[in-house]
Design an enzyme around this catalytic site. Structure first.
Site, short mmCIF file in Angstrom:
data_model
loop_
_atom_site.label_atom_id
_atom_site.label_comp_id
_atom_site.label_asym_id
_atom_site.label_seq_id
_atom_site.Cartn_x
_atom_site.Cartn_y
_atom_site.Cartn_z
N SER A 1 55.67 64.72 7.38
CA SER A 1 56.08 63.65 6.46
C SER A 1 54.92 63.26 5.56
CB SER A 1 56.57 62.42 7.24
OG SER A 1 55.47 61.69 7.75
N SER B 1 53.66 60.21 5.16
CA SER B 1 53.16 58.87 5.48
C SER B 1 51.65 58.74 5.41
CB SER B 1 53.64 58.45 6.88
OG SER B 1 52.98 59.20 7.88
N LYS C 1 48.44 58.59 12.39
CA LYS C 1 48.15 57.45 11.52
C LYS C 1 46.64 57.16 11.60
CE LYS C 1 52.65 56.75 11.05
NZ LYS C 1 53.37 57.07 9.79
N SER D 1 55.41 54.39 5.25
CA SER D 1 54.87 54.71 6.56
C SER D 1 55.46 53.81 7.63
CB SER D 1 53.33 54.55 6.56
OG SER D 1 52.81 54.73 7.85
#
Length: 246
Positions: A42, A44, A105, A195
């Site tokens: 993704s 994010s 993250k 996100s």
């Protein structure tokens, strides 16, 4: 004679099985305790990580938990040889509501910290993280190719990285204060308006859900090309991203 040939065949089969078992055990050990590859599905973490990037994650960086092992067997609790990540680290962790899923993250809040976003500015313990514009990023956002400023953040420990704020003033740009208790961490994606992170359903991530620290990009494929399509590497490899550190 036939018996001798059968014995040789049986020995060869046993040797082959032994080699295969040893190779599997070695792969499990390397994956569990040394390094594991992950693909980025993704956007994010744009602009730091793009869809189609492949990263190596060091498994020893924060110690080991049951989530360090394949399939996360519940054979022990907590962490062995555990240590805290540093603010700014890019970390793979298990998604708390469903530990079968891996998320990646950036660590913003450590145990004991208070974290808040106020008009897109991240505050840690009441102190705003330094921000400045550093170039432009062009990419696909919800089906549209747009350009948006890269906002470079600099933490008090010297960690520097780029972030995106595609829609200033959106709901995630201003938050309540999150108090990070002992044994948990607060994470944000670098692509702040796109996100799922600690502001939302990810919540605060327990220490035993940390899988490892993302170290560098070892492959980067565009156009949705799988890494094993070697014949497409010359055209679809993002050569300039290879071995970029994180």
């Amino acid at each position: 004679m036939a018996t001798t040939e059968k014995a040789k065949e049986g020995g060869a089969i046993r040797e082959t099985i032994s080699v295969v078992i040893q190779a599997i055990l070695l792969a499990v050990i390397i994956r569990s305790f040394i390094v594991q590859p992950f693909s980025i599905p993704s956007g994010s973490m744009k602009p730091t990580l793009l869809v189609g990037d492949y990263v190596f994650v060091s498994k020893w960086s924060y110690g080991f938990s049951r989530h360090s092992l394949p399939f996360s067997p519940p054979i022990f609790s907590g962490r062995i040889f555990g240590s805290d990540p540093e603010r700014g680290d890019v970390v793979v962790f298990k998604y708390p509501p469903d530990p079968s899923k891996d998320y990646i993250k950036r660590v913003v809040g450590l145990p004991g910290d208070k974290v808040q976003l106020r008009d897109s500015v991240v505050l840690v313990n009441g102190q705003p993280i330094e921000r400045l514009q550093n170039g432009m990023f062009e990419g696909d956002f919800q089906g549209r190719i747009i350009q948006t400023p890269i906002i470079q953040e600099r933490m008090d420990n010297g960690a520097m990285y780029g972030t995106l704020d595609v829609q200033p003033g959106s709901s995630g740009d201003s938050t309540p204060v999150f108090e990070v208790p002992e044994g948990k961490y607060f994470f944000l994606g670098d692509n702040r308006d796109n996100s799922a992170d600690s502001r939302y359903d990810v919540g605060l991530v327990p220490a035993d859900h940390l899988v490892g620290k993302a170290r560098f990009i070892f492959l980067s494929m565009e156009n949705g090309t799988p890494a094993w399509h070697i014949w497409k590497w010359p055209s679809d490899m993002r050569w300039g991203r290879l071995f970029d550190g994180l």
